[in-house]
Design a protein around this motif. Structure first.
Motif, PDB file in Angstrom:
ATOM      1  N   MET A  72     -99.457  33.382  17.262  1.00 26.52           N
ATOM      2  CA  MET A  72     -99.022  34.707  16.833  1.00 26.52           C
ATOM      3  C   MET A  72     -97.907  34.621  15.806  1.00 26.52           C
ATOM      4  O   MET A  72     -97.875  35.402  14.843  1.00 26.52           O
ATOM      5  N   GLU A  73     -96.999  33.663  15.992  1.00 29.75           N
ATOM      6  CA  GLU A  73     -95.919  33.500  15.023  1.00 29.75           C
ATOM      7  C   GLU A  73     -96.469  33.039  13.672  1.00 29.75           C
ATOM      8  O   GLU A  73     -95.999  33.472  12.612  1.00 29.75           O
ATOM      9  N   VAL A  74     -97.462  32.162  13.697  1.00 27.25           N
ATOM     10  CA  VAL A  74     -98.066  31.689  12.448  1.00 27.25           C
ATOM     11  C   VAL A  74     -98.761  32.839  11.725  1.00 27.25           C
ATOM     12  O   VAL A  74     -98.667  32.984  10.491  1.00 27.25           O
ATOM     13  N   LEU A  75     -99.455  33.684  12.475  1.00 24.45           N
ATOM     14  CA  LEU A  75    -100.130  34.825  11.864  1.00 24.45           C
ATOM     15  C   LEU A  75     -99.126  35.806  11.256  1.00 24.45           C
ATOM     16  O   LEU A  75     -99.335  36.322  10.149  1.00 24.45           O
ATOM     17  N   LYS A  76     -98.050  36.068  11.968  1.00 23.82           N
ATOM     18  CA  LYS A  76     -97.032  36.986  11.441  1.00 23.82           C
ATOM     19  C   LYS A  76     -96.414  36.431  10.154  1.00 23.82           C
ATOM     20  O   LYS A  76     -96.163  37.179   9.203  1.00 23.82           O
ATOM     21  N   LYS A  77     -96.179  35.123  10.132  1.00 27.64           N
ATOM     22  CA  LYS A  77     -95.607  34.513   8.927  1.00 27.64           C
ATOM     23  C   LYS A  77     -96.590  34.567   7.755  1.00 27.64           C
ATOM     24  O   LYS A  77     -96.212  34.820   6.607  1.00 27.64           O
ATOM     25  N   ALA A  78     -97.877  34.353   8.059  1.00 33.40           N
ATOM     26  CA  ALA A  78     -98.889  34.410   7.006  1.00 33.40           C
ATOM     27  C   ALA A  78     -99.011  35.811   6.424  1.00 33.40           C
ATOM     28  O   ALA A  78     -99.138  35.988   5.199  1.00 33.40           O
ATOM     29  N   VAL A  79     -98.951  36.823   7.286  1.00 33.11           N
ATOM     30  CA  VAL A  79     -99.018  38.205   6.805  1.00 33.11           C
ATOM     31  C   VAL A  79     -97.784  38.541   5.976  1.00 33.11           C
ATOM     32  O   VAL A  79     -97.869  39.230   4.942  1.00 33.11           O
ATOM     33  N   ALA A  80     -96.628  38.054   6.391  1.00 32.79           N
ATOM     34  CA  ALA A  80     -95.401  38.323   5.633  1.00 32.79           C
ATOM     35  C   ALA A  80     -95.448  37.667   4.256  1.00 32.79           C
ATOM     36  O   ALA A  80     -94.931  38.208   3.269  1.00 32.79           O
ATOM     37  N   ASP A  81     -96.070  36.491   4.172  1.00 35.34           N
ATOM     38  CA  ASP A  81     -96.162  35.802   2.881  1.00 35.34           C
ATOM     39  C   ASP A  81     -97.161  36.460   1.927  1.00 35.34           C
ATOM     40  O   ASP A  81     -97.137  36.189   0.723  1.00 35.34           O
ATOM     41  N   MET A  82     -98.033  37.314   2.446  1.00 35.61           N
ATOM     42  CA  MET A  82     -99.025  37.976   1.603  1.00 35.61           C
ATOM     43  C   MET A  82     -98.437  39.124   0.783  1.00 35.61           C
ATOM     44  O   MET A  82     -99.072  39.580  -0.178  1.00 35.61           O
ATOM     45  N   ASN A  83     -97.239  39.596   1.179  1.00 29.35           N
ATOM     46  CA  ASN A  83     -96.583  40.697   0.443  1.00 29.35           C
ATOM     47  C   ASN A  83     -97.522  41.892   0.268  1.00 29.35           C
ATOM     48  O   ASN A  83     -97.805  42.363  -0.840  1.00 29.35           O
ATOM     49  N   LEU A  84     -98.039  42.379   1.376  1.00 26.65           N
ATOM     50  CA  LEU A  84     -98.970  43.512   1.343  1.00 26.65           C
ATOM     51  C   LEU A  84     -98.253  44.788   0.914  1.00 26.65           C
ATOM     52  O   LEU A  84     -97.029  44.930   1.112  1.00 26.65           O
ATOM     53  N   ILE A 137     -97.019  48.770   1.022  1.00 29.53           N
ATOM     54  CA  ILE A 137     -96.389  49.495   2.124  1.00 29.53           C
ATOM     55  C   ILE A 137     -97.433  50.173   3.003  1.00 29.53           C
ATOM     56  O   ILE A 137     -97.250  50.336   4.203  1.00 29.53           O
ATOM     57  N   ALA A 138     -98.537  50.596   2.425  1.00 31.82           N
ATOM     58  CA  ALA A 138     -99.557  51.317   3.194  1.00 31.82           C
ATOM     59  C   ALA A 138    -100.273  50.421   4.200  1.00 31.82           C
ATOM     60  O   ALA A 138    -100.980  50.927   5.078  1.00 31.82           O
ATOM     61  N   TYR A 139    -100.100  49.109   4.111  1.00 34.99           N
ATOM     62  CA  TYR A 139    -100.776  48.182   5.014  1.00 34.99           C
ATOM     63  C   TYR A 139     -99.809  47.707   6.096  1.00 34.99           C
ATOM     64  O   TYR A 139     -98.614  47.517   5.845  1.00 34.99           O
ATOM     65  N   GLN A 140    -100.375  47.516   7.282  1.00 41.37           N
ATOM     66  CA  GLN A 140     -99.592  46.952   8.389  1.00 41.37           C
ATOM     67  C   GLN A 140    -100.494  46.060   9.238  1.00 41.37           C
ATOM     68  O   GLN A 140    -101.719  46.247   9.252  1.00 41.37           O
ATOM     69  N   ALA A 141     -99.894  45.129   9.912  1.00 44.57           N
ATOM     70  CA  ALA A 141    -100.640  44.169  10.733  1.00 44.57           C
ATOM     71  C   ALA A 141    -100.056  44.150  12.137  1.00 44.57           C
ATOM     72  O   ALA A 141     -98.830  44.228  12.319  1.00 44.57           O
ATOM     73  N   PHE A 142    -100.916  44.065  13.104  1.00 42.42           N
ATOM     74  CA  PHE A 142    -100.486  44.000  14.501  1.00 42.42           C
ATOM     75  C   PHE A 142    -101.557  43.263  15.291  1.00 42.42           C
ATOM     76  O   PHE A 142    -102.710  43.163  14.871  1.00 42.42           O
ATOM     77  N   VAL A 143    -101.160  42.733  16.443  1.00 40.45           N
ATOM     78  CA  VAL A 143    -102.070  41.975  17.298  1.00 40.45           C
ATOM     79  C   VAL A 143    -102.623  42.892  18.374  1.00 40.45           C
ATOM     80  O   VAL A 143    -101.986  43.874  18.779  1.00 40.45           O
ATOM     81  N   THR A 144    -103.803  42.569  18.859  1.00 38.51           N
ATOM     82  CA  THR A 144    -104.441  43.344  19.917  1.00 38.51           C
ATOM     83  C   THR A 144    -105.020  42.381  20.950  1.00 38.51           C
ATOM     84  O   THR A 144    -104.966  41.161  20.795  1.00 38.51           O
ATOM     85  N   GLY A 145    -105.568  42.959  21.994  1.00 35.08           N
ATOM     86  CA  GLY A 145    -106.237  42.159  23.020  1.00 35.08           C
ATOM     87  C   GLY A 145    -105.266  41.316  23.833  1.00 35.08           C
ATOM     88  O   GLY A 145    -104.170  41.739  24.186  1.00 35.08           O
ATOM     89  N   LYS A 146    -105.685  40.079  24.101  1.00 34.07           N
ATOM     90  CA  LYS A 146    -104.882  39.185  24.937  1.00 34.07           C
ATOM     91  C   LYS A 146    -103.565  38.814  24.266  1.00 34.07           C
ATOM     92  O   LYS A 146    -102.553  38.623  24.942  1.00 34.07           O
ATOM     93  N   ALA A 147    -103.585  38.700  22.942  1.00 28.01           N
ATOM     94  CA  ALA A 147    -102.342  38.367  22.246  1.00 28.01           C
ATOM     95  C   ALA A 147    -101.301  39.474  22.435  1.00 28.01           C
ATOM     96  O   ALA A 147    -100.117  39.199  22.618  1.00 28.01           O
ATOM     97  N   ARG A 148    -101.751  40.716  22.395  1.00 28.81           N
ATOM     98  CA  ARG A 148    -100.826  41.832  22.589  1.00 28.81           C
ATOM     99  C   ARG A 148    -100.284  41.848  24.012  1.00 28.81           C
ATOM    100  O   ARG A 148     -99.094  42.093  24.233  1.00 28.81           O
ATOM    101  N   GLU A 149    -101.167  41.591  24.989  1.00 28.84           N
ATOM    102  CA  GLU A 149    -100.713  41.550  26.376  1.00 28.84           C
ATOM    103  C   GLU A 149     -99.736  40.400  26.602  1.00 28.84           C
ATOM    104  O   GLU A 149     -98.766  40.530  27.335  1.00 28.84           O
TER     105      GLU A 149
END
Length: 242
Positions: free
Chosen positions: A1-13, A15-27
């Motif tokens: 999850m930390e790797v995914l968050k870092k990858a999304v942050a490096d993409m510089n998306l 403002i209209a885009y956001q990323a979040f985890v679901t399923g087992k990762a969210r739990e």
């Protein structure tokens, strides 16, 4: 999850885009903090119950010393078998806490019983561990045998449930010999430290035994007096009943 968050942050998306985890990762992310509180409260409640049962503030510390010793072995079992620390393995560690301390309870309870009958501390430690070795081995083998079907099981969700069995089997088996050696040593060291601090339970034990004997003696005297004063009653068939 930390790797995914870092990858999304490096993409510089944008403002209209956001990323979040679901399923087992969210739990997993949501319940990680709650599991820490569960571990803390479990240790607190175990200490309270053991302190009330042993009537001592020192012996519960000796018993609970096996809990931190079991955690490295549980994590090593996960690493060696290729499993990860997830919700199921965290639940397995919580289960491991409940079963690991039973060995120390068997040892300390029997050592206290031998000392209450007049045996010295050193002799009670040796004799108590010799007497409790077979029950400890039997319960450990029974626990491992009960977890084997969960470990080797197949089917939907077997990989997740297998983490519980890996933690319990590996943690209990690897820390078995260590707790058999550490518990008697800690029992003697903690009692020496408690006697220096005037908190030792054995110093209060004679007073407690005397108070209990006096209480039992008082109750026996009351029962004798009540029995002597009890009137004889006649039953309907004419026989007497006291």
């Amino acid at each position: 999850m930390e790797v995914l968050k870092k990858a999304v942050a490096d993409m510089n998306l944008p403002i209209a885009y956001q990323a979040f985890v679901t399923g087992k990762a969210r739990e997993m992310e949501k319940t990680f903090t709650e599991f820490l509180w569960v571990f803390l409260l479990s240790v607190v409640f175990m200490y309270m119950i053991l302190a009330s049962q042993f009537e001592s503030l020192i012996h519960p510390l000796t018993i609970l010393l096996s809990l931190p010793l079991s955690v490295p072995f549980a994590l090593f079992s996960l690493w060696y078998t290729g499993n990860t620390l997830n919700l199921y393995s965290a639940l397995g560690i919580l289960v491991l806490f409940g079963v690991v301390k039973k060995n120390a309870i068997l040892q300390i309870d029997h050592m206290n019983s031998l000392r209450a009958h007049g045996m010295g501390r050193a002799e009670a430690i040796v004799q108590g561990n010799r007497d409790r070795l077979r029950p400890i081995l039997m319960t450990t083998l029974a626990l491992v045998a009960g977890m084997l079907p969960l470990w080797v099981g197949t089917g939907p969700g077997a990989e997740e449930r297998r983490a519980i069995a890996v933690v319990v089997i590996g943690g209990q088996t690897l820390c078995l010999l260590l707790t058999l050696l550490v518990t008697p040593v800690a029992y003697a060291l903690f009692e020496d430290a408690a006697q220096l601090l005037k908190l030792s339970a054995p110093s209060l034990a004679p007073w407690r035994r005397q108070a209990r004997q006096e209480e039992r003696r008082t109750w026996r005297q009351r029962l004798r007096r009540r029995w002597r004063r009890a009137p004889i009653q006649e039953l309907p068939d004419g026989t007497a009943d006291d």
